[in-house]
Design a protein around this motif. Structure first.
Motif, short mmCIF file in Angstrom:
data_model
loop_
_atom_site.label_atom_id
_atom_site.label_comp_id
_atom_site.label_asym_id
_atom_site.label_seq_id
_atom_site.Cartn_x
_atom_site.Cartn_y
_atom_site.Cartn_z
N ALA A 2 21.80 57.86 55.88
CA ALA A 2 22.30 56.48 55.82
C ALA A 2 22.87 56.19 54.44
O ALA A 2 23.91 55.52 54.31
CB ALA A 2 21.18 55.50 56.15
N ALA A 3 22.22 56.69 53.40
CA ALA A 3 22.72 56.45 52.04
C ALA A 3 24.12 57.05 51.87
O ALA A 3 25.00 56.45 51.23
CB ALA A 3 21.75 57.07 51.02
N VAL A 4 24.34 58.23 52.45
CA VAL A 4 25.66 58.86 52.37
C VAL A 4 26.71 57.99 53.08
O VAL A 4 27.81 57.77 52.57
CB VAL A 4 25.62 60.27 52.99
N ALA A 5 26.35 57.49 54.27
CA ALA A 5 27.30 56.66 55.04
C ALA A 5 27.62 55.37 54.29
O ALA A 5 28.80 54.97 54.20
CB ALA A 5 26.70 56.35 56.41
N TYR A 6 26.61 54.71 53.76
CA TYR A 6 26.85 53.47 53.02
C TYR A 6 27.69 53.73 51.77
O TYR A 6 28.55 52.92 51.40
CB TYR A 6 25.52 52.82 52.62
N ARG A 7 27.43 54.87 51.13
CA ARG A 7 28.20 55.17 49.91
C ARG A 7 29.67 55.37 50.25
O ARG A 7 30.56 54.97 49.49
CB ARG A 7 27.61 56.40 49.21
N MET A 8 29.94 55.99 51.39
CA MET A 8 31.34 56.14 51.82
C MET A 8 31.98 54.78 52.04
O MET A 8 33.13 54.54 51.66
CB MET A 8 31.40 56.96 53.11
N ALA A 9 31.22 53.86 52.65
CA ALA A 9 31.75 52.52 52.88
C ALA A 9 32.05 51.82 51.55
O ALA A 9 33.07 51.14 51.40
CB ALA A 9 30.76 51.69 53.69
N VAL A 10 31.17 52.00 50.56
CA VAL A 10 31.36 51.37 49.25
C VAL A 10 32.57 51.95 48.54
O VAL A 10 33.38 51.22 47.96
CB VAL A 10 30.08 51.55 48.39
N VAL A 11 32.70 53.28 48.58
CA VAL A 11 33.85 53.93 47.92
C VAL A 11 35.17 53.46 48.53
O VAL A 11 36.15 53.20 47.82
CB VAL A 11 33.71 55.47 48.02
N GLN A 12 35.18 53.32 49.85
CA GLN A 12 36.41 52.95 50.54
C GLN A 12 36.70 51.45 50.48
O GLN A 12 37.86 51.04 50.63
CB GLN A 12 36.35 53.41 52.00
N GLN A 13 35.66 50.64 50.27
CA GLN A 13 35.84 49.19 50.23
C GLN A 13 34.92 48.63 49.14
O GLN A 13 33.89 48.01 49.42
CB GLN A 13 35.52 48.58 51.59
N PRO A 14 35.28 48.82 47.87
CA PRO A 14 34.38 48.49 46.75
C PRO A 14 34.00 47.01 46.68
O PRO A 14 32.96 46.67 46.09
CB PRO A 14 35.18 48.90 45.51
N LEU A 15 34.79 46.13 47.25
CA LEU A 15 34.52 44.70 47.14
C LEU A 15 33.71 44.16 48.32
O LEU A 15 33.53 42.94 48.44
CB LEU A 15 35.83 43.92 47.02
N ALA A 16 33.21 45.05 49.18
CA ALA A 16 32.39 44.62 50.31
C ALA A 16 30.93 44.55 49.86
O ALA A 16 30.25 45.57 49.72
CB ALA A 16 32.53 45.59 51.48
#
Length: 590
Positions: free
Chosen positions: A125-139
């Motif tokens: 889950a941490a890997v998936a969330y990190r991908m989301a953060v990298v791709q959308q830093p302002l979320a």
């Protein structure tokens, strides 16, 4: 084709307006003309999902994916539908396939992370969330969830980094501050955590989970009064999870005070003493209950009230019918933490002991059950039953400085049998996770050191077992007889506490239904009520209990019951052994 295109656009418009039944009909009309239209199948599935028909959504979206296997969007929505039906395996597969097709897909990475958390796979889950953060830093939500999972997997520094970013993006959202507060707690910065949780709580004082987090943070920095008032208010919540959490937090607060010998403050926590309610003497329900499974005993120990005054009280076993009555009362006490199946008798004399333990474990909130035994009645069959009962800990009493002294003090005991039986217990119970300990009381002699030393024979015979050696207390109700002329009662000022937390935190139920004051009253001297005439809750905050608490808080020793005034917690009295060469008072020296 133009008409179908127009019909599709009209269906989409209805969908966007939130007119789901009309959109559903419109999409269906398009599909009647073109059954394999992938976009219509996908949106038709989305309508079902938004309408709460997750099963229908799965069927429709599966058709959409079949019509267009390369649609990452359809797979993403299908993952959400499978999550709603509880099929996490298919949901995770759908999210994975979607992100393979479209690697830059922050919304899908975020939902994939949510599903992985639900599946108890926090590292992924941490890997998936990190991908989301990298791709959308302002979320901010992606950072919030990443902070939560990093806290969970033991990375408070990484959690704090993400939580601070989330707070910077949405400074007035309590959830962001809560994540930061938890990370600061993980980093050991309790003061900063309290400030952060306090900010979150002030942003929305009516939100009980925020108040709960703030209460925990206040507890951690020692602001006991503020934490107590806040948690007591939450202990009356209509939300069962908040209410239970607050009660458990209050119990931890009590234990925190007891750990530093601050018994008065611990008592004040139980009574919510800072809100004015403490003036009535009522306290939150006990965190521990002691059930005397047997007041009968097979030994007559010299230093035990049961042993020297065996016929001073009625001796019996706890019967199944009374146990059922007690069990119903205990089921109603939320956050009841522990139970001791022992008071002044031998628990193994009760053939129902294992069954009672099992039912307490399965039917109440109690998660720690233990008892004390002299181990003389241990058999292989009882060991098997105890291993399966759910008992957490068994303490075996072996007293004196030598095997011979044990048998002299514990009249009726036979050390070789005890040794054999305890090793039998180790063979069956230790593999089942039951903790086995030894309690060793010795009679103080003139010249003994302040702290009792563990006898060498116990260390030799039971390697690896925890052994607690203490000088023997003089228990309330213990009376010296002519036979015990070699024993004396002396005061040890170092053991006098002048306050007792028992009336605030625990209660005792005897085999006849009597509710008595504490574990030292093994003769049932001070009866607070009887369960055949009232509930445990009614007795616990009845007039007699409240009077004891108020006297204890006021330091009015004269107003306390006799059992308290004669208790070693107050008096510091010990049973000491006179050497043979010392004259016994009242007997002429020869």
């Amino acid at each position: 084709m133009q008409d179908l295109s127009l019909s599709f656009r009209q269906a989409v418009a209805l969908h966007q307006q939130g007119r789901l039944p009309e959109a559903n009909a419109a999409y269906r009309a398009v599909l009647d003309a073109m059954p394999d239209h992938a976009d219509t199948l996908r949106l038709w599935g989305l309508v079902a999902l938004q309408s709460g028909a997750a099963g229908a959504a799965c069927a429709r979206l599966s058709c959409a994916v079949a019509a267009n296997p390369g649609s990452a969007e359809a797979l993403h929505v299908l993952g959400g539908a499978f999550r709603q039906t509880g099929d996490l395996g298919k949901a995770l597969d759908s999210y994975r396939r979607a992100t393979v097709l479209r690697p830059v897909f922050p919304e899908c990475h975020f939902n994939h992370g949510n599903a992985l958390i639900q599946a108890e796979r926090p590292l992924e889950a941490a890997v998936a969330y990190r991908m989301a953060v990298v791709q959308q830093p302002l979320a901010a939500n992606s950072r919030l969830n990443l902070a939560g999972v990093l806290n969970r997997i033991g990375d408070p520094a990484g959690a704090a980094l993400q939580a601070r970013a989330a707070v910077a993006l949405e400074p007035h959202q309590p959830a962001m501050l809560t994540a930061l507060g938890r990370a600061e707690t993980g980093l050991g910065n309790a003061v900063a955590a309290e400030r952060t949780h306090g900010r979150a709580h002030r942003l929305d004082p009516r939100q009980e989970p925020l108040a709960y987090e703030h209460g925990l943070a206040l507890s951690a920095i020692g602001r006991i009064e503020e934490a107590g008032v806040l948690l007591h208010a939450l202990a009356r919540s209509t939300d069962a999870s908040v209410r239970l959490g607050a009660k458990l937090a209050l119990h931890r607060l009590v234990l925190r005070c007891i750990d530093v010998d601050d018994y008065r403050r611990a008592a004040a926590v139980t009574m919510n003493g800072w809100s004015g309610q403490g003036s009535h003497g009522a306290a939150m329900l006990p965190m521990r209950v002691r059930l005397e499974s047997s007041s009968a005993c097979n030994l007559r120990c010299r230093h035990c009230t049961t042993g020297v005054a065996y016929h001073s009280t009625e001796r019996r076993l706890l019967k199944p019918e009374l146990f059922e009555r007690i069990l119903q009362d205990l089921k109603g006490i939320e956050a009841l933490v522990s139970c001791v199946m022992y008071l002044g008798g031998e628990p193994l004399m009760n053939p129902q002991l294992e069954r009672m333990i099992r039912r307490l474990r399965d039917e109440t909130s109690i998660d720690q059950i233990h008892f004390v035994t002299n181990a003389m009645l241990v058999t292989e069959e009882r060991c098997r039953e105890l291993a399966d009962s759910g008992v957490a800990r068994i303490i075996v009493s072996i007293d004196g400085r030598s095997p011979e002294e044990n048998d002299a003090i514990r009249r009726g005991s036979h050390y070789p049998t005890v040794r054999q039986n305890l090793n039998l217990m180790r063979r069956y119970l230790e593999p089942a996770g039951v903790q086995l300990d030894i309690s060793n009381n010795i009679l103080r002699r003139p010249g003994d050191p302040p702290t009792a030393a563990t006898p060498a024979f116990l260390i030799r015979d039971f390697p690896g077992l925890s052994i607690a050696t203490n000088y023997a207390y003089k228990w309330p109700g213990w009376t010296q007889t002519e036979e015990e002329a070699a024993l004396a009662v002396e005061v040890n000022p170092g053991r006098r506490r002048g306050f007792c937390g028992a009336p605030f935190t625990e209660t005792v139920i005897r085999p006849n239904g009597d509710v008595t004051l504490c574990c030292y009253d093994i003769s049932g001297i001070e009866v607070m009520g009887n369960l055949r005439q009232g509930s445990l809750e009614e007795i616990w905050n009845g007039e007699r209990y409240r009077a004891v608490r108020l006297a204890m808080m006021a330091g009015d020793e004269a107003a306390l019951p006799g059992v308290c005034r004669n208790c070693p917690v107050y008096t510091g009295e010990e049973i000491q052994e006179r050497p043979a060469n010392l004259p016994v008072p009242g007997v002429a020296a020869v």
